[in-house]
Write a protein that holds these residues in place. Structure first.
Motif, PDB file in Angstrom:
ATOM      1  N   MET A 168      35.309 -30.508   6.442  1.00  0.00           N
ATOM      2  CA  MET A 168      35.984 -31.065   5.272  1.00  0.00           C
ATOM      3  C   MET A 168      34.916 -31.519   4.284  1.00  0.00           C
ATOM      4  O   MET A 168      34.002 -32.256   4.634  1.00  0.00           O
ATOM      5  N   ASP A 169      35.040 -31.056   3.060  1.00  0.00           N
ATOM      6  CA  ASP A 169      34.081 -31.421   2.019  1.00  0.00           C
ATOM      7  C   ASP A 169      34.272 -32.879   1.624  1.00  0.00           C
ATOM      8  O   ASP A 169      35.385 -33.399   1.647  1.00  0.00           O
ATOM      9  N   ARG A 214      25.446 -26.042   4.204  1.00  0.00           N
ATOM     10  CA  ARG A 214      24.355 -27.022   4.338  1.00  0.00           C
ATOM     11  C   ARG A 214      24.421 -28.054   3.217  1.00  0.00           C
ATOM     12  O   ARG A 214      24.196 -29.245   3.447  1.00  0.00           O
ATOM     13  N   ALA A 215      24.758 -27.626   2.005  1.00  0.00           N
ATOM     14  CA  ALA A 215      24.901 -28.564   0.879  1.00  0.00           C
ATOM     15  C   ALA A 215      26.084 -29.501   1.123  1.00  0.00           C
ATOM     16  O   ALA A 215      26.008 -30.697   0.815  1.00  0.00           O
ATOM     17  N   ARG A 252      25.816 -33.699   1.417  1.00  0.00           N
ATOM     18  CA  ARG A 252      26.515 -34.663   0.564  1.00  0.00           C
ATOM     19  C   ARG A 252      27.573 -35.451   1.332  1.00  0.00           C
ATOM     20  O   ARG A 252      28.396 -36.150   0.738  1.00  0.00           O
ATOM     21  N   GLY A 253      27.578 -35.329   2.648  1.00  0.00           N
ATOM     22  CA  GLY A 253      28.466 -36.159   3.453  1.00  0.00           C
ATOM     23  C   GLY A 253      29.702 -35.485   3.969  1.00  0.00           C
ATOM     24  O   GLY A 253      30.646 -36.165   4.401  1.00  0.00           O
ATOM     25  N   GLY A 254      29.742 -34.156   3.964  1.00  0.00           N
ATOM     26  CA  GLY A 254      30.897 -33.446   4.502  1.00  0.00           C
ATOM     27  C   GLY A 254      31.092 -33.740   5.981  1.00  0.00           C
ATOM     28  O   GLY A 254      30.142 -34.069   6.696  1.00  0.00           O
ATOM     29  N   GLN A 303      38.770 -30.616   0.169  1.00  0.00           N
ATOM     30  CA  GLN A 303      38.944 -29.272   0.716  1.00  0.00           C
ATOM     31  C   GLN A 303      38.653 -29.239   2.211  1.00  0.00           C
ATOM     32  O   GLN A 303      37.598 -29.694   2.662  1.00  0.00           O
ATOM     33  N   LEU A 304      39.615 -28.712   2.969  1.00  0.00           N
ATOM     34  CA  LEU A 304      39.346 -28.336   4.343  1.00  0.00           C
ATOM     35  C   LEU A 304      38.701 -26.957   4.210  1.00  0.00           C
ATOM     36  O   LEU A 304      39.385 -25.951   4.026  1.00  0.00           O
ATOM     37  N   ALA A 305      37.399 -26.942   4.224  1.00  0.00           N
ATOM     38  CA  ALA A 305      36.648 -25.754   3.841  1.00  0.00           C
ATOM     39  C   ALA A 305      36.507 -24.740   4.969  1.00  0.00           C
ATOM     40  O   ALA A 305      36.209 -23.568   4.705  1.00  0.00           O
ATOM     41  N   PHE A 306      36.746 -25.159   6.200  1.00  0.00           N
ATOM     42  CA  PHE A 306      36.406 -24.302   7.325  1.00  0.00           C
ATOM     43  C   PHE A 306      37.188 -24.787   8.538  1.00  0.00           C
ATOM     44  O   PHE A 306      37.173 -25.977   8.844  1.00  0.00           O
ATOM     45  N   LEU A 307      37.887 -23.909   9.200  1.00  0.00           N
ATOM     46  CA  LEU A 307      38.507 -24.206  10.492  1.00  0.00           C
ATOM     47  C   LEU A 307      38.579 -22.884  11.246  1.00  0.00           C
ATOM     48  O   LEU A 307      39.385 -22.014  10.906  1.00  0.00           O
ATOM     49  N   HIS A 308      37.703 -22.749  12.212  1.00  0.00           N
ATOM     50  CA  HIS A 308      37.630 -21.497  12.972  1.00  0.00           C
ATOM     51  C   HIS A 308      37.514 -21.795  14.460  1.00  0.00           C
ATOM     52  O   HIS A 308      36.834 -22.735  14.861  1.00  0.00           O
TER      53      HIS A 308
END
Length: 175
Positions: A83-84, A59-60, A64-66, A96-101
């Protein structure tokens, strides 16, 4: 399949992704090299406490524009990438590609590849030089990123390595 950005109200829908997977091999780092090892486990879902720990982080990131992209079939969220918007500490040209599921029932249909390509295109349009990826060590995950041009990040970003020391830390430079 419809691909679109998630709204703020949809961020918590990432936990709808069915993460089930049978793992037979994982990569480990040995002397700055990848080594494939047999390791069997059955991932039945998100680890206990994952949503509580990472929900506020996601959520943060959104606030911040992710960049949150989803693949939807009707109202079902089949896959998601995040992507952050912040540069990575030790690699400030990377984000960072923070998540790909991809949900279990949707795997093998190219959704991860499509989301990765769309996320990359948007990152490039923003002038971002590449992705930093702290990837789970499963063979399938690591080989997915390597096949798209990612390489080992040596040394890994200190901050992200401290959070995920068992992950395989990769960088994908776009140029």
């Amino acid at each position: 399949m419809q691909y679109r950005r998630l709204t703020e109200q949809e961020v918590d829908r990432v936990w709808e992704i069915e993460r089930r997977e049978i793992v037979q091999h994982v990569y480990v780092m040995v002397n700055d090299r990848l080594q494939l090892r047999e390791q069997f486990y059955d991932t039945r879902g998100w680890p206990e406490g994952e949503e509580k720990e990472y929900g506020p982080i996601l959520r943060a990131c959104f606030a911040r524009g992710g960049l949150f992209l989803g693949a939807f079939e009707g109202d079902e969220l089949a896959a998601v990438s995040v992507m952050d918007s912040r540069p990575v500490t030790d690699y400030p040209k990377l984000h960072q590609l923070a998540f790909l599921h991809v949900s279990h029932g949707w795997r093998g249909q190219g959704l991860a590849s499509e989301l990765y390509a769309r996320t990359r295109a948007e990152a490039q349009a923003m002038g971002i030089a590449g992705f930093y990826i702290s990837a789970t060590s499963t063979q399938r995950t690591v080989e997915f990123y390597l096949s798209r041009g990612a390489e080992l990040s040596l040394p890994p970003d200190r901050e992200l390595y401290e959070k995920e020391p068992d992950d395989i830390h990769l960088a994908h430079w776009f140029y």
